[in-house]
Design an enzyme around this catalytic site. Structure first.
Site, PDB file in Angstrom:
ATOM      1  CG  HIS A  98      -1.557  -1.159   1.307  1.00  0.00           C
ATOM      2  ND1 HIS A  98      -3.022  -1.324   0.984  1.00  0.00           N
ATOM      3  CD2 HIS A  98      -1.249  -2.355   2.113  1.00  0.00           C
ATOM      4  CE1 HIS A  98      -3.366  -2.627   0.978  1.00  0.00           C
ATOM      5  NE2 HIS A  98      -2.328  -3.193   2.008  1.00  0.00           N
ATOM      6  CB  SER A 118      14.598  21.754 -15.310  1.00  0.00           C
ATOM      7  OG  SER A 118      13.653  23.109 -15.695  1.00  0.00           O
ATOM      8  CE  LYS A 121      12.710  18.999 -11.135  1.00  0.00           C
ATOM      9  NZ  LYS A 121      11.600  19.033 -11.902  1.00  0.00           N
ATOM     10  CD  GLU A 136       9.946  11.632 -15.502  1.00  0.00           C
ATOM     11  OE1 GLU A 136       9.063  12.338 -14.747  1.00  0.00           O
ATOM     12  OE2 GLU A 136      10.627  12.219 -16.434  1.00  0.00           O
TER      13      GLU A 136
END
Ligand code: ARG
Length: 502
Positions: free
Chosen positions: A167, A288, A294, A301
């Protein structure tokens, strides 16, 4: 490759042009063509045609000398394509008519005998099966490599403990290697499914002709042997309209991508400040354009994102097939881009993840520290009481109350004193503290397939052994034909290796 017309003015005659008085609308040519994408099947088309020509000659359906001329002509076309000296023409629709037309140009009238007892319907089914057989073998090799990367990583971090989750809440301590080997199990199942599917791919459809078979005395078994097929298809109507083998591959690819996507998702999560379990190497992260600080996990991804297109390709193909009446319908031409895109996608995702995994740096201190947080050894405490004779459900309640007590005091389980524990049960003794550390917890999980170090080491051994025994396995050999036919051994010009795309 550009698609120029033969000469500026000269009209190309279509192989099926006989019953047509008028020409084809340019927009129709552009709409119906498949050469822009099926040219990647060229070497399989030629390989199949060579086998077909050999059979026609052997059976006396065409003169032996014509069969020989055809085979030489096809070999010369193969070199032209391989060297980029072949012009693919849209007016000739697809790879089959481009090659057949080039053959007639090259050797004259004998070339017109190649398409005897054959149709593009069984020809395209053959090309796809040959293509997919190669691609499945290549994919198996890539999955093996990814599995090796996972096992290598597990080996490097074999004693490191981390929190295991259910969970998305910390649940129980586990070995990081155990977590990584869970993915090796998934890869094993992918390998199993794809290897199994080779049995159903490796069946010869050629000889079904348009749909009904032929009145000419062909020898399908001979062609199957030449091309290394395990069997000959049984029903000519099914042979030209069946794309189950494509659907099966797209399904297997979807399951594989689902696994890779889950792994990628964990990489994305673990690289967050919140988890902070891994550090991505610079070479596998991107920045970024606006936020200078970043470092983004774009590789993982994108791997996760590309799963969507592979699922989409499966849905697309199922939908193409769902209401097709027997037998061949042009709708089937839509199979190729869905299949090719899936092959390209899984190959690139497998490749990049395999490169990334070995250089992912795990923050071992953080993993070990968090493994002990969140009362992660509460179940071990309950098992301690069970060993002292308490029914598990009762032990669950006792430990639950102890956890509530500790959390109210802001303490960890090992920071509560024995006397305090004895308020919850008289069965608690000083040895309870021995079961509360994450390492003790992990070491105790000796059940088959559990996270104890010796069990995890056994899993690792299993993966190494599977790899060794695969080398002599009947269906799967990562390089080359699975069952070389006599003719391959005798040196028949084989197109099975070489570039995928022209
Ligand atoms: N380009 C076609 C395909 O990909 C080949 C078969 C065409 N057959 C036909 N009768 N039109 O399916």
């Amino acid at each position: 490759m550009t698609m120029k017309s033969k000469t500026a003015k000269q009209k190309i005659k279509k192989p099926w042009g006989g019953r047509f008085a008028g020409g084809t609308d340019k927009a129709v040519e552009a709409f119906t063509e498949s050469i822009s994408f099926d040219k990647r099947l060229w070497k399989y088309d030629i390989e199949g045609s060579i086998a077909h020509a050999m059979m026609l000659g052997k059976q006396g359906i065409i003169p032996k000398k014509d069969s020989k001329l055809i085979i030489e002509g096809l070999a010369s076309i193969a070199s032209r394509i391989a060297e980029g000296r072949f012009v693919f023409r849209q007016e000739l629709e697809d790879i089959h008519m481009n090659i057949e037309t080039a053959l007639i140009d090259e050797i004259g009238a004998a070339g017109g005998k190649l398409h005897t007892a054959r149709s593009r319907n069984d020809q395209v089914a053959l090309d796809l099966r040959l293509y997919l057989r190669d691609q499945v073998k290549g994919t198996l090799g890539l999955i093996e490599a990814l599995k090796d990367a996972l096992t290598g990583l597990a080996q490097n971090y074999k004693d490191i403990i981390m929190p295991g989750y259910t969970h998305m809440q910390r649940a129980q301590p586990v070995l990081l290697s155990h977590h990584l080997l869970a993915y090796a199990e998934m890869m094993d199942r992918d390998i199993g499914r794809l290897s199994e599917s080779l049995k159903r791919i490796n069946i010869l459809p050629l000889g079904a002709c348009a749909l009904a078979g032929t009145g000419l005395p062909i020898d399908r078994k001979y062609v199957a042997e030449l091309l290394g097929f395990d069997a000959v298809s049984s029903n000519s109507m099914d042979s030209v309209s069946d794309r189950d083998f494509v659907l099966e591959f797209l399904s297997n690819a979807s399951i594989l991508m689902m696994h890779l996507s889950r792994l990628s998702e964990e990489m994305v999560l673990w690289a967050t400040e919140e988890f902070n379990f891994i550090e991505l190497p610079d070479a596998f992260a991107t920045g970024s354009s606006i936020m200078p600080q970043k470092k983004n996990p774009d590789v993982a991804e994108l791997a996760r994102g590309k799963t969507g297109r592979v699922y989409g390709n499966l849905m697309g193909m199922l939908t193409v097939m769902k209401a097709l009446p027997l037998t061949y319908n042009r709708d089937l031409q839509e199979d190729k881009e869905l299949l090719f895109d899936t092959v390209d996608t899984i190959k690139s995702v497998l490749g990049v993840i395999t490169r990334m995994l070995p250089v992912v740096k795990f923050r071992t201190e953080r993993l070990e520290k968090t493994a002990g947080e969140g009362f992660s050894t509460a179940t071990d405490m309950a098992e301690y009481l069970v060993k002292k004779g308490m029914p598990f459900r009762e032990a669950h309640g006792v430990v639950g109350r102890a956890v509530l007590y500790a959390s109210k005091k802001g303490k960890m389980l090992e920071e509560i004193g024995l006397e305090e524990y004895r308020q919850f049960s008289g069965l608690f003794e000083a040895d309870v503290f021995q079961v509360l550390s994450p390492r003790a917890s992990v070491s105790a999980k000796k059940s088959l397939g559990g996270t104890a170090p010796e069990e995890t080491a056994r899993q690792m051994e299993k993966h190494k052994k599977v790899k060794k025994s695969k080398k002599s396995g009947p269906l799967y050999s990562p390089s080359g034909q699975n069952r070389p036919s006599k003719q391959n051994r005798a040196g028949r010009p084989s197109m099975s290796s070489g570039p995928d795309k022209p």
